[in-house]
Structures are given as structure tokens and as C-alpha cells.
Design an enzyme around this catalytic site. Sequence first.
Site, PDB file in Angstrom:
ATOM      1  CG  ASN A  49      -1.763   1.193   1.388  1.00 60.41           C
ATOM      2  OD1 ASN A  49      -1.723   1.999   0.308  1.00 60.41           O
ATOM      3  ND2 ASN A  49      -2.411   1.169   2.683  1.00 60.41           N
ATOM      4  N   GLY A  63       4.810   1.338   4.762  1.00 63.78           N
ATOM      5  CA  GLY A  63       6.357   1.739   4.788  1.00 63.78           C
ATOM      6  C   GLY A  63       7.278   1.150   4.407  1.00 63.78           C
ATOM      7  N   GLY A 109       2.409   2.537  10.639  1.00 63.49           N
ATOM      8  CA  GLY A 109       3.382   3.540  10.398  1.00 63.49           C
ATOM      9  C   GLY A 109       4.297   3.751  11.655  1.00 63.49           C
TER      10      GLY A 109
HETATM   11  P1  PGA Z   1       2.516   0.581   7.560  1.00 67.39           P
HETATM   12  O1  PGA Z   1       1.174   0.741   6.742  1.00 67.39           O
HETATM   13  O2  PGA Z   1       3.192  -0.686   6.992  1.00 67.39           O
HETATM   14  O3  PGA Z   1       3.366   1.598   7.135  1.00 67.39           O
HETATM   15  O4  PGA Z   1       2.498   0.347   9.011  1.00 67.39           O
HETATM   16  C1  PGA Z   1       0.287  -0.441   6.667  1.00 67.39           C
HETATM   17  C2  PGA Z   1      -0.816   0.088   6.234  1.00 67.39           C
HETATM   18  O5  PGA Z   1      -1.321   1.360   6.534  1.00 67.39           O
HETATM   19  O6  PGA Z   1      -1.787  -0.500   5.358  1.00 67.39           O
END
Ligand code: PGA
Length: 256
Positions: free
Chosen positions: A13, A241, A178
Site C-alpha cells: 500500500n 512503509g 506507520g
Molecule cells: P505500515 O502501513 O506498514 O506503514 O504500518 C500499513 C497500512 O497502513 O496498510
Amino acid sequence: MPNLNSKILVLANWKVNLSLAETLALVKKLLTGVAKLKGNFELGLCPTFPALPGVAKLLQKKKVLLGAQNVFWKPNGPYTGEISPSVLRELGVKYVIVGHSERRQYLKETDIMIRQKIAATLAEGLTPVLCVGETFAERQAGQKDIVVARQISAALTGITLSPGHELVIAYEPVWVIGSGRAVAPEEAFYIARVIRQSLIDIFSTRMVDSQIKIIYGGSVNTSNIASFVGRGKLGGVLVGGASLEAKSFLALLKQL
Ligand code: PGA
């Protein structure tokens, strides 16, 4: 899980983090790297909307699949600024993220909107990726199970899963997205069982086992991926991320 694709699903994503040029450059690097990997995974890339046609072109005849980060619930009509599920299908999209916590929070997406999006996505033959998960306050109040079960029930009650339809449920605890710190794998496995029970209350056990995949998202990275997926664990991951940089994302995929 008899019929469901047994490959580990990895969805990237990219949110609104990359320019068009950066998106295409990243896809090219990933395609080169992924071609050398033999792991048992299925990779789907969810770029920013304007990049979908360009990414679709690069993915032609490749095993990597295309995903969208959102969708509208009507196929067409007077809905200025929205994106039709049928146009996503025309572009070659397979996966559609629905109800991401960032959309619930910043765009005020409600359970009713999310349910309509799920129905419209399935009607086009696309695979919705329904995101559920508790906030930190809900967790502190001891309500994570109830919150997740309620989100599942609100989004899916009354939805028909026809033969051939697939559905992905992503457990994403809002407070770890995040943050750089995922939840303990045991906690994700526990909520996956809560999700499975909630699904069985709506669909048949056979449908749940053959048409629905449960994955985890929230600060998944190279160091923790192996603890979430694999035999007896979860069906895949949604990665934000850690999917933005080719070298480290390929290192993550290499472990599958
Ligand atoms: P992250 O985001 O891996 O940066 O925590 C995951 C998401 O929001 O789908």
C-alpha cells in the site's frame, strides 16, 4: 483451506507517498527483483490512482497483480471525483483496499459506505481487502475484540459471496500503522480467530475457508514478516512503509 489460493498474499500500500515517476521506477525495480525469487507468495501493488494505467502497463504478462487503495460504490453516475469499480476492472485491478483506517479517520468513511463499497467491488468481480482494527483508546478500554467483530459484521452482513468471489480481511491495529512497531504475532493470530468466528456468523464455514483470506497489516518489515506468515500463521500481509524502497521490500519478499 481447500480452494483458496494457498500463496502468501503480500499487498503493498503506497498511499500518497510516491510521485508518478518514483512509482514507475519502483515497479520496474521490483519486477526485476521478483523475477529472481521463488517464494510461495502473490504480490499485489496498490499505487496512487493516477499511476494505475502506467503500472498496469508494466505489469502486463507479469505475475505481479494490481491493486487500488479505494473505490466508489456506484458503477457510474453523477458522483464528481469518485472512482468506479468498473473502471478499476478495465484497468486490470484485482485487489481493492476498502475501509482503511486512514479513510475512516480523515475521510469519515462509515460502516455503511464500507459495506456498499464491498458489495460494488464484488459485483465487478474484484477482490475487496476489508481493513479492520482498533484504535489505541479502544484497545485500552479492553474493546479490541468487540470493535473488530462489529466492523466485520457491519461491513459484511447481507453481502453475498458467489462462487468465484474472493475476499481479504486485513487486521490492522490503527495504533501501530506507520509506528515502526507491529503487534506481537500471537496477538494478530488471536484477532484472526475473532475475525474468523465473526465471518462464520455471517457466511458458511466452507465459504470462509475457501473464499476468505485473513492477513495482518501494521509496521510489517523485513525483521518481523516471518513471524506473521507461513504454515499455521496468517494468509498474508499488507505492507505500507516497508514497501516503498525496492531493496528492503525485496529482502522482505525473499523470506517467503
Ligand atoms: P505500515 O502501513 O506498514 O506503514 O504500518 C500499513 C497500512 O497502513 O496498510
